[in-house]
Design an enzyme around this catalytic site. Structure first.
Site, PDB file in Angstrom:
ATOM      1  N   ASP A 216      -0.123   5.045   0.715  1.00 34.79           N
ATOM      2  CA  ASP A 216      -0.338   6.114   1.692  1.00 34.79           C
ATOM      3  C   ASP A 216      -0.114   5.641   3.118  1.00 34.79           C
ATOM      4  OD1 ASP A 216      -1.038   7.559  -0.521  1.00 34.79           O
ATOM      5  OD2 ASP A 216      -3.191   7.516  -0.126  1.00 34.79           O
TER       6      ASP A 216
ATOM      7  N   ASP B  44       0.864  -1.174   0.000  1.00 38.53           N
ATOM      8  CA  ASP B  44       0.000   0.000   0.000  1.00 38.53           C
ATOM      9  C   ASP B  44       0.902   1.225   0.000  1.00 38.53           C
ATOM     10  OD1 ASP B  44      -2.341   1.736   0.603  1.00 38.53           O
ATOM     11  OD2 ASP B  44      -1.373   1.895   2.568  1.00 38.53           O
TER      12      ASP B  44
END
Length: 303
Positions: A57, A55
Site C-alpha cells: 500500500d 510493502d
C-alpha cells in the site's frame, strides 16, 4: 512449520501472535509462490542469497489494497450504499488520526472475519482476480515497479509484504511477475474460511517476523537483502535488512530514514508529497478488505 530456533536476533520486540502470523505468512507465501543513489549496491547480479521485500500500500500501489478490494465487494452486493458511506468516514478517520487503538483494531478485525466466515477461499480468490483488473492494475507506481523489475532482472527473488489477505497479495504478485507474497493468513478448513486468523494481521512487527521466517526457509542472507516501504509502521521490517529504502515515505519514516542514512525515493506529485503526514490505512482490516471490515464494525455499533 516453526523456525524459531534458527531465527536471527530480533532488533524489535514481537509478540507470540506476531511470530505466529509471520511464520504462517512465510509458509503460505512459499506454498503459493510463483515458482536515491545512482551507484546503489543493489541489485547485485547473481547474488542468490539476496532478495527484495516490498510493502504494497502506497509503496507499490497507490492507496490500500484492502480498500480497493472492499470497493469490489460493494459492487458485488456484499453490502449496501449506506454502509459504504459509513466506511468512507471510517477510512478518513484512520488516515487523519494516524493512531491505531488496539481495542478498536480488534473490533474491526473480528468484523471482517465474520463477513468471510463460511465463504470458500476459491470464491474470494476468483473475485480478487476481477477486482485487480477493475481497481488495482491502473494504480501501480511505475517507479516502484521498475525497482522491483531491476531486482528480478538481476536474478533476485522479489516478495510483496502486506497486511492485505495473502490470497489478494498473491494475485497482485503474480500479475506483476513477482516471486510471491507475504500477507495476512486467515484460517480455512476444507477450503472454507472459519472466521479466525492465524496469529494476527501481518502489520508492523509481524511483517518483520514473516520476512525473518521466509529468509530462514529460503536460505537468504538478510544483510544482503533490500526492503521498501512508505510507512513508519514498517521500520521493524526495514531495520531487518542490509539495504532499507523509504519510498513515498510518511513524515515519521522520512525523519527516521534521514537519521539512519537510508535511501529515499518519492514517486508522488508535489501536491501529494506534501501530504506525507497522512498515514495509510493498511493493517486496519484483516481478510475481507478494508471496506467490509469498517462497515461491519459500524453495523455492530449501530445495532
Amino acid at each position: 512449520m516453526s523456525a524459531l530456533g534458527w531465527l536471527p536476533h530480533r532488533k524489535h520486540s514481537a509478540t507470540a501472535r506476531s511470530v505466529l502470523a509471520g511464520e504462517a505468512s512465510a509458509e503460505a507465501a512459499r506454498q503459493s509462490s510463483l515458482g536515491e543513489a545512482a551507484a546503489a549496491e543493489f541489485p547485485v547480479i547473481g547474488d542468490e542469497k539476496a532478495a527484495a521485500f516490498f510493502d504494497l500500500d502506497n509503496t507499490v500501489m497507490q492507496g490500500a489494497a484492502l480498500f480497493h478490494f472492499g470497493r469490489g465487494l460493494y459492487k458485488r452486493k456484499f453490502f449496501q450504499r449506506r454502509e459504504l458511506a459509513r466506511f468512507a468516514w471510517q477510512q478518513a478517520w484512520f488516515r487523519l488520526a494516524g493512531v491505531e487503538d488496539p481495542d478498536h483494531m480488534q473490533d474491526v478485525r473480528e468484523s471482517a472475519l465474520s463477513i468471510v466466515k463460511g465463504h470458500r477461499v476459491a470464491e474470494l480468490t476468483s473475485i480478487g482476480e476481477e477486482i485487480y483488473d477493475e481497481y488495482m492494475a491502473g494504480r501501480i507506481w511505475p517507479g516502484t515497479r521498475a525497482l522491483a523489475q531491476a531486482h528480478l532482472d538481476a536474478g533476485q527473488r522479489v516478495w510483496l509484504v502486506t497486511a492485505a489477505p495473502v490470497e489478494t497479495a498473491a494475485i497482485i504478485a503474480r500479475r506483476l511477475g513477482l516471486t510471491g507474497a507475504l500477507g495476512t493468513v486467515a484460517e480455512s478448513v476444507d477450503g472454507v474460511y472459519t472466521g479466525k486468523l492465524v496469529g494476527e494481521p501481518l502489520h508492523g512487527p509481524a511483517k518483520a517476523e514473516a520476512v525473518r521466517a521466509l529468509a530462514v526457509a529460503e536460505g537468504l542472507d538478510l544483510s544482503r537483502c533490500a526492503a521498501y516501504s512508505d510507512s513508519h509502521n514498517d521500520i521493524p521490517m526495514l531495520s531487518l535488512v542490509g539495504h532499507p529504502h523509504a519510498v513515498n515515505p510518511d513524515t515519521k519514516l522520512r525523519k527516521h530514514a534521514r537519521e539512519h542514512e537510508w535511501r529515499l525515493r518519492d514517486y508522488r506529485t508535489a501536491r501529494k508529497a506534501a501530504k506525507v503526514g497522512l498515514p495509510a490505512a493498511a493493517g486496519v482490516g484483516a481478510v475481507a478488505g478494508g471496506t467490509a471490515a469498517a462497515i461491519a464494525y459500524s453495523r455492530r455499533r449501530h445495532t
